[in-house]
Design an enzyme around this catalytic site. Structure first.
Site, mmCIF file in Angstrom:
data_model
loop_
_atom_site.group_PDB
_atom_site.id
_atom_site.type_symbol
_atom_site.label_atom_id
_atom_site.label_comp_id
_atom_site.label_asym_id
_atom_site.label_seq_id
_atom_site.Cartn_x
_atom_site.Cartn_y
_atom_site.Cartn_z
ATOM 1 N N ILE A 137 46.435 40.956 78.730
ATOM 2 C CA ILE A 137 46.118 42.190 77.590
ATOM 3 C C ILE A 137 46.676 41.226 75.900
ATOM 4 O O ILE A 137 48.206 41.046 76.168
ATOM 5 C CB ILE A 137 47.046 43.243 78.116
ATOM 6 C CG1 ILE A 137 46.695 43.577 79.056
ATOM 7 C CG2 ILE A 137 47.503 43.959 77.405
ATOM 8 C CD1 ILE A 137 47.152 44.422 80.733
ATOM 9 N N PRO A 143 48.830 42.021 72.418
ATOM 10 C CA PRO A 143 49.688 43.085 71.389
ATOM 11 C C PRO A 143 48.680 43.038 69.925
ATOM 12 O O PRO A 143 48.554 42.056 69.849
ATOM 13 C CB PRO A 143 51.146 42.599 71.817
ATOM 14 C CG PRO A 143 50.589 40.946 72.037
ATOM 15 C CD PRO A 143 49.804 41.453 72.892
ATOM 16 N N THR A 163 51.122 43.484 67.460
ATOM 17 C CA THR A 163 51.864 42.794 66.553
ATOM 18 C C THR A 163 51.624 40.813 66.372
ATOM 19 O O THR A 163 51.893 40.432 65.962
ATOM 20 C CB THR A 163 53.251 43.203 67.444
ATOM 21 O OG1 THR A 163 53.216 42.568 69.005
ATOM 22 C CG2 THR A 163 53.813 44.645 66.902
ATOM 23 N N ASN A 164 51.001 40.495 67.715
ATOM 24 C CA ASN A 164 51.066 39.087 67.425
ATOM 25 C C ASN A 164 49.559 38.607 68.420
ATOM 26 O O ASN A 164 49.422 38.058 68.988
ATOM 27 C CB ASN A 164 52.038 38.965 68.278
ATOM 28 C CG ASN A 164 53.549 38.098 68.185
ATOM 29 O OD1 ASN A 164 54.182 38.426 67.415
ATOM 30 N ND2 ASN A 164 54.366 39.240 68.643
ATOM 31 N N GLY A 201 58.543 43.529 79.209
ATOM 32 C CA GLY A 201 58.843 44.823 78.953
ATOM 33 C C GLY A 201 59.422 44.729 77.314
ATOM 34 O O GLY A 201 59.564 43.333 76.616
ATOM 35 N N CYS A 261 59.401 40.067 70.064
ATOM 36 C CA CYS A 261 60.183 41.194 70.861
ATOM 37 C C CYS A 261 61.651 40.554 70.705
ATOM 38 O O CYS A 261 62.675 40.986 71.503
ATOM 39 C CB CYS A 261 59.310 41.741 72.299
ATOM 40 S SG CYS A 261 59.389 40.288 72.936
#
Length: 492
Positions: free
Chosen positions: A115, A117, A119-120, A218, A251
């Site tokens: 999965i 993201p 953002t990256n 997380g 993150c």
């Protein structure tokens, strides 16, 4: 009708990708170390050749971050990662314990679901592709819809590079028609053996509830404590370097700065000197209202944006060259919006009396959305660093930019874009995820201890008595007889 057709096509594509990748993985599982290394070297080469174009594509598509920093992330996810994992033994006999006569043999997990993201996107795709192949696994990606083009391109490049170097066709796949139905289908389909989830909290929870082994990450809500012995100039430089890297999209980036009263003025002056702007309470309120939607969910419009963009949208004027915005907060929780994770160029700022109060604020911030992830401390006192090592996080990053430190770019941690938060953060691992997390271990164990069958008749059995008739002395007599017998056999 159009949406219905799209969903059907999306589901069918997902099933096909999973089947194809599973077939390819059964072939890859037969490859030896030299074959795998040849494949990975070509993947690294292609990732480097396309590092800039993928970075540009990601910024154009998502609007997040900076091209130069995403270029570095693509490099880090390929070349730097390869140098670290190259010596890892992930095939065949990986350990032979001559003393205990246990041989460990590595086997692949099988087919992975990755999965990705928004953002990256490209760097995470490159990273997961390489660690998957290193451990002889196939992988199919579920991209974030807002980063579809760049994720798809990165996955295609990695698959083509792998196949060109000898890997089976379709070993790396990517959904081109993303939907929630397709993601759920891929999570639960029989072909997928493990899920590696990097993304929002809801997506990670869904991965863990899919009934498959999963490695999830997380959110971070990294506190950065500047302790009274710290080199303030260096500490501030590290924090700004980290927070402005790709405009705070990783993150592991700092989310709050905590300073003691005795050095508050010095730290504020140093931040201002290096490009920090301290917002007034009214300005802080304006920025916070723009940053969050639905409570403390980050507004995607402001993820990975420059300080200038955020300030302009809030209608506040900041000096030219401002790198980060800082807003003072008096507490942690829903009444203090900047106490939540902000994947952009905004920091919360806290003033405390001493290290004990700093510790309390750090714990509250971690429990506000970053338990298990990372904590940053700037100090010249090693004992103080160890005091903070007892906090509920698995990465205590000392005197380093938190972003670069957490992913292993400026520390000795494993290079990774999947940073486990342990059970405290709802993750299956507290490690930076490497190929070693993607293998099964067989063990061949030889007998090294004689185990004699107990042939001594007990008084209880001979007399056919009930357990209630056994005395403690009788039990001890039997035990002593057995021990004496085993010792005698051992001597012979």
């Amino acid at each position: 009708m159009e949406n219905f057709d799209y969903d059907l096509q999306s589901l069918q594509e997902t099933r096909n990708l999973a089947r194809q990748a599973k077939l390819a993985q059964t072939e890859l599982a037969k490859f030896d170390c030299e074959q795998i290394d040849k494949i990975i070297r070509n993947m690294v080469k292609v990732a480097e050749e396309n590092a800039v174009s993928l970075a540009k594509l990601a910024v154009e598509e998502t609007g997040f971050g900076k091209v130069e920093d995403k270029t570095f992330k693509n490099h880090f996810a390929s070349t730097e990662l390869y140098e670290y994992i190259k010596p890892m033994q992930t095939i065949g006999v990986i350990n032979d314990d001559k003393v205990n006569k246990v041989v460990e043999i590595a086997e692949p997990v099988g087919l992975l679901m990755g999965i990705i993201p928004s953002t990256n996107p490209t760097s995470t795709t490159i990273y997961k592709s390489i660690i998957a192949i290193k451990s002889r696994n196939g992988i199919v990606f579920s991209p974030h819809p807002s980063a579809l083009k760049c994720t798809l391109q990165a996955a295609r490049l990695m698959n083509d590079a792998a196949v060109a170097a000898g890997a089976p066709a379709n070993i790396i796949g990517c959904i081109s028609k993303p939907s929630m139905a397709a993601t759920n289908e891929l999570m639960k389909c029989d072909e997928v053996d493990m899920i590696i989830a990097t993304g929002g909290t809801a997506m990670v929870k869904a991965a863990y509830s899919a009934g498959k082994p999963a490695l999830g990450v997380g959110p971070g809500n990294v506190p950065a404590y500047i302790e009274r012995t710290a080199n303030v100039q260096k500490a501030v430089k590290n924090i700004i370097t980290s927070k402005t890297f790709d405009n705070g999209t990783i993150c592991a980036s700092e989310q709050a700065v905590i300073v003691e009263e005795c050095m508050r003025d010095q730290v504020i002056e140093e931040f201002r000197r290096q490009g920090g702007y301290f917002m007034t309470p009214a300005e802080t309120d304006k920025v916070a209202k723009n940053l969050f939607v639905r409570g403390h969910a980050m507004n995607a419009k402001f993820v990975g944006r420059s300080a200038a963009v955020i300030a302009e949208s809030a209608g506040i004027t900041i000096p030219p060259g401002t790198k980060v915005l800082l807003g003072e907060q008096k507490g942690v929780g829903k009444d203090y919006p900047l106490s939540f994770e902000k994947l952009t160029t905004v920091l919360a700022f806290y003033t405390v009396k001493d290290w004990e109060e700093a510790c309390d604020v750090c714990i509250k911030l971690l429990k506000n959305g970053g338990v298990g992830h990372s904590l940053s401390i700037h100090t010249e006192n090693p004992e103080m660093a160890m005091k903070f090592a007892s906090k509920p996080v698995f990465r205590i990053l000392v005197n380093t930019p938190s972003t670069q430190g957490g992913v292993g770019a400026s520390t000795g941690l494993a290079p990774a874009f999947t940073l486990g938060c342990g059970t405290w953060g709802g993750s299956a691992t507290s490690d930076n995820v490497t190929p070693m997390h993607l293998i099964n271990k067989k063990r061949v164990a030889y007998g090294i201890k004689e185990f004699a069958e107990n042939t001594t008749p007990s008084a209880c059995v001979a007399q056919s008595c009930s357990s209630s008739d056994i005395s403690e002395d009788q039990i001890m007599n039997v035990v002593n007889e057995v021990i004496a017998l085993l010792k005698k056999r051992g001597e012979n």
